[in-house]
Design a protein around this motif. Structure first.
Motif, PDB file in Angstrom:
ATOM      1  N   LEU A 116       9.431 -25.994  -5.093  1.00 51.92           N
ATOM      2  CA  LEU A 116       8.077 -26.564  -5.178  1.00 51.92           C
ATOM      3  C   LEU A 116       7.564 -26.674  -6.606  1.00 51.92           C
ATOM      4  O   LEU A 116       6.959 -27.676  -6.978  1.00 51.92           O
ATOM      5  N   SER A 289      -1.167 -17.291  -2.805  1.00 53.47           N
ATOM      6  CA  SER A 289      -0.685 -17.218  -1.432  1.00 53.47           C
ATOM      7  C   SER A 289      -1.130 -15.958  -0.697  1.00 53.47           C
ATOM      8  O   SER A 289      -1.061 -15.908   0.525  1.00 53.47           O
TER       9      SER A 289
ATOM     10  N   ASN B 101       0.038  -9.027   7.109  1.00 51.09           N
ATOM     11  CA  ASN B 101      -1.320  -8.569   6.835  1.00 51.09           C
ATOM     12  C   ASN B 101      -2.250  -9.634   6.281  1.00 51.09           C
ATOM     13  O   ASN B 101      -3.379  -9.309   5.931  1.00 51.09           O
ATOM     14  N   SER B 102      -1.807 -10.881   6.164  1.00 48.49           N
ATOM     15  CA  SER B 102      -2.629 -11.834   5.416  1.00 48.49           C
ATOM     16  C   SER B 102      -2.687 -13.208   6.087  1.00 48.49           C
ATOM     17  O   SER B 102      -1.683 -13.908   6.170  1.00 48.49           O
ATOM     18  N   LEU B 104      -4.401 -15.621   4.836  1.00 51.24           N
ATOM     19  CA  LEU B 104      -4.289 -16.558   3.714  1.00 51.24           C
ATOM     20  C   LEU B 104      -2.826 -16.958   3.524  1.00 51.24           C
ATOM     21  O   LEU B 104      -2.492 -18.126   3.306  1.00 51.24           O
ATOM     22  N   ASN B 105      -1.953 -15.976   3.638  1.00 54.24           N
ATOM     23  CA  ASN B 105      -0.526 -16.212   3.499  1.00 54.24           C
ATOM     24  C   ASN B 105       0.000 -17.158   4.582  1.00 54.24           C
ATOM     25  O   ASN B 105       0.827 -18.031   4.324  1.00 54.24           O
ATOM     26  N   TYR B 108      -1.257 -20.611   3.646  1.00 50.30           N
ATOM     27  CA  TYR B 108      -0.477 -21.069   2.499  1.00 50.30           C
ATOM     28  C   TYR B 108       0.883 -21.589   2.960  1.00 50.30           C
ATOM     29  O   TYR B 108       1.315 -22.676   2.572  1.00 50.30           O
ATOM     30  N   ALA B 112       2.665 -25.108   2.592  1.00 54.12           N
ATOM     31  CA  ALA B 112       3.955 -25.162   1.896  1.00 54.12           C
ATOM     32  C   ALA B 112       5.028 -25.830   2.768  1.00 54.12           C
ATOM     33  O   ALA B 112       5.788 -26.680   2.292  1.00 54.12           O
TER      34      ALA B 112
END
Lengths: 429, 429
Positions: A116, A289, B101-102, B104-105, B108, B112
């Motif tokens: 990326l 991320s 745990n995320s 946001l991940n 993302y 991606a």
């Protein structure tokens, strides 16, 4: 027992009948056995149950730098986990990032970021016509799965007793700018059990890559996974970070490790180490991320082991469980097959696998025959890019998961299938 | 108190002097305050400490489908966690993936994957000249960070009281095939606290995207984060998955949520839900990147809460801690600023933020002045793509983290800075 190749056609036909009967009687048992994946057994998982007590409702939840592990923050892990995982990989904590439960995920993301965004300012691989990786074979199927998903061309490099064929590695890396990476398992390689020699590591570190964004993906998955407690029987591999630095290639390697086969396969902690420049590059990208990894599980690991010595001590308990299983596998193969001269297999001193090479053109049939009788093996060819073993010879045996009784049953069936398929192959010839 | 705009120049100059003295005395205290990030306080984190006892060395480590959570496997999470997180988001467990745990991940990685591999067979975004996302503003800075990192063009859409300006959303989504996504926080939006109305959700679900790989990124981060226990004061938003299905757009939405602000910000569990086709598409791609999430932490959460009702009950304890802080912030703003007619602010019924709009051109200066006196606020403009607030007016206040005494001190300083900067702005005019 005579080598099979010295048997007459008549002898082979008799043997075939005998083996078919043996196979049938195995099949009639209705077995349900699995030696396909490198998974720890229940007994091994039980070893780490006390870890679940070290963090409880009355624990101090603060790291040594005063961070509350329960809250957001610390993108690269808690300091004490960076120390622990750094010591495990012989890396300074400042060179370490500790993430979640999967080192495969870390490796995957390293490749994804390169595709990326490029590596330290280089052209993103998605903008290039062709990207290639060297793949020591036989190797780890999931490594090859990652590169395959990204459409990266994979080039087979044979794994010798002391690591990949370095002549070939040098030839490719030093001349072809499309070669951006190589997958390495330097200690007790999956599945061959090979250990990289001093010379291999030094030559690896001294590569002069045609591509400045070439990286060695150094998957040190089994760095503490010795089968024997005696130091002289434990693999010692040169520190790749130091060797790369010494050779003037400080940024050439990403190293990975995890506690997946130390504590819990599903709930360990995983880490990478690299040069300060690489770590800074990676941190600048991952900050978008996530806000940070699960720090409670990191603290749980640190409090349980205290330090890397504690972790290494813990590995002896694994060895005590795993070693007899390897002995069972190797004992059976040695006893049943060595005089027949129809196969070869590794004798690893650690790790999770025995690599078995049948006569050419036999692996798929052996795996198929085992499956028919209730024994699941890793698919033949799985240890090669695109699942293609050019010789159709290699089979990976993973002895750790089943209880001993099942493992014995599995090995008995396995050698029967090897013999039967080989005899049939010889009869065809 | 008269509105500032009605003051004479003389009155403004007197007021400036007075406010400067007030500011100086605040500054002299050497404060060290922070209301910049939506982080739970220590008291909130303490609420979940008993969760750390529910899994211990004598626990049964088996899921309801017989999987040992300690070992590898279950790519999409344990069944009981899929049920819990599904119930939290009003989604069937079969439509849910539970990860680490995320959240946001997770978001993302969704972006991606779309860039790298496309969405359900569409062209990977990396192969397109232009990809755009709609960004309701003010919004969540980390959403915009993700899209910015991928070079996705971000288009501001104003957030009204009942959600994004849907005329504008329809105009863009239904006509421009480069528009591939919109970031939505439907409940107690970050930072405005807005709650999407029935009409907004229905219009959102009825979009007719020009791009067939357009997805709504429905970040339901605050779905259970009510400030008040009375049901009539709690946001109820239509089920976006159902509405999309009903409107003939079953695959148009990805929904996300987590327990980051339920249990531990650093060690919760996060999940997504979507149509069966999207979930299958995503699972087919993530299988290369990991063998599975941390299942022990998933089991820990399930055993602690029992079910979504248990989780919602737990949220009342958070509300009891958080509500007085919001009351303090809003009380101070109402008391000190409402008659001056120099600013506006949200009165959220849940979530983590108060959105404050100063007079145009004042936000940066207010944040700067606060910082000089020891109060850290989110950077002015952070709630806008590229960090650019076109009016330089919006400031996000996050009241949860500091203890009450510090919050009071912070708000006192904040209103002083707002007044002082506004007076100086008016004097310049």
């Amino acid at each position: 027992m005579k080598p099979y190749t010295e048997l007459t056609r008549k002898e082979l036909l008799d043997l075939q009948k005998e083996l078919q009967a043996e196979y049938q009687s195995e099949k009639d048992k209705g077995l349900k056995l699995d030696i396909s994946r490198g998974k720890p057994s229940k007994a091994q998982l039980d070893l780490s149950m006390p870890m679940l007590d070290v963090i409880n409702s009355s624990s101090d939840m603060t790291t040594e730098n005063g961070t509350d592990v329960r809250n957001y923050g610390l993108l690269d892990g808690i300091p004490e986990a960076k120390k622990l995982m750094g010591d495990m990989m012989d890396a300074d904590p400042s060179q370490v990032i500790v993430w979640g439960n999967s080192s495969l995920n870390i490796m995957y993301d390293c490749v994804a970021r390169s595709v990326l965004f490029g590596v330290m300012g280089s052209t993103p691989w998605s903008k290039l016509d062709k990207v290639k990786f060297l793949c020591p074979v036989p190797g780890y199927d999931r490594h090859f799965g990652v590169t395959e998903q990204f459409g990266i061309e994979m080039i087979n490099v044979p794994v010798l007793a002391d690591g990949p064929d370095m002549d070939m590695v040098e030839e490719y890396v030093n001349n072809d700018p499309a070669v951006k990476g190589i997958w390495c398992v330097p200690v007790y390689a999956n599945p061959t059990g090979s250990v990289y020699s001093e010379e291999t590591v030094k030559r690896m570190a001294a590569l002069k890559p045609a591509a400045k964004d070439f990286r060695i993906y150094w998957d040190n998955a089994y760095c503490v996974h010795h089968l024997f407690d005696e130091e002289e029987k434990q693999a010692k591999v040169l520190n790749i970070l130091e060797e790369c630095e010494r050779a003037g290639n400080p940024d050439m390697v990403y190293q990975f490790c995890s506690t997946s086969k130390v504590t819990f396969a599903g709930a360990g902690i995983a880490a990478m180490s690299s040069s300060p420049a690489n770590i800074a590059d990676i941190k600048s990208k991952i900050q978008w991320s996530t806000i940070g990894p699960d720090k409670i599980n990191q603290l749980r690991h640190v409090r349980f082991f205290k330090d890397a010595d504690g972790l290494r001590e813990h590995m002896k308990k694994h060895a005590a469980i795993v070693r007899p299983k390897f002995e069972e596998v190797l004992g059976t193969l040695d006893r049943e097959l060595s005089e027949l001269e129809i196969a070869q297999w590794s004798h690893p001193m650690g790790g999770y696998f025995v690599s078995f090479d049948a006569m050419e053109g036999c692996a798929k049939k052996i795996v198929e025959k085992c499956k028919e009788a209730g024994l699941v093996l890793t698919g033949a060819g799985a240890a090669f890019p695109y699942g293609k073993d050019p010789k159709d010879s290699n089979i990976r045996i993973a002895p750790t998961m089943p209880p001993m009784e099942e493992l014995k049953e599995a090995m008995k069936l396995f050698v029967t299938c090897v013999k039967l398929v080989t005899v049939e192959k010889l009869l065809e010839a």
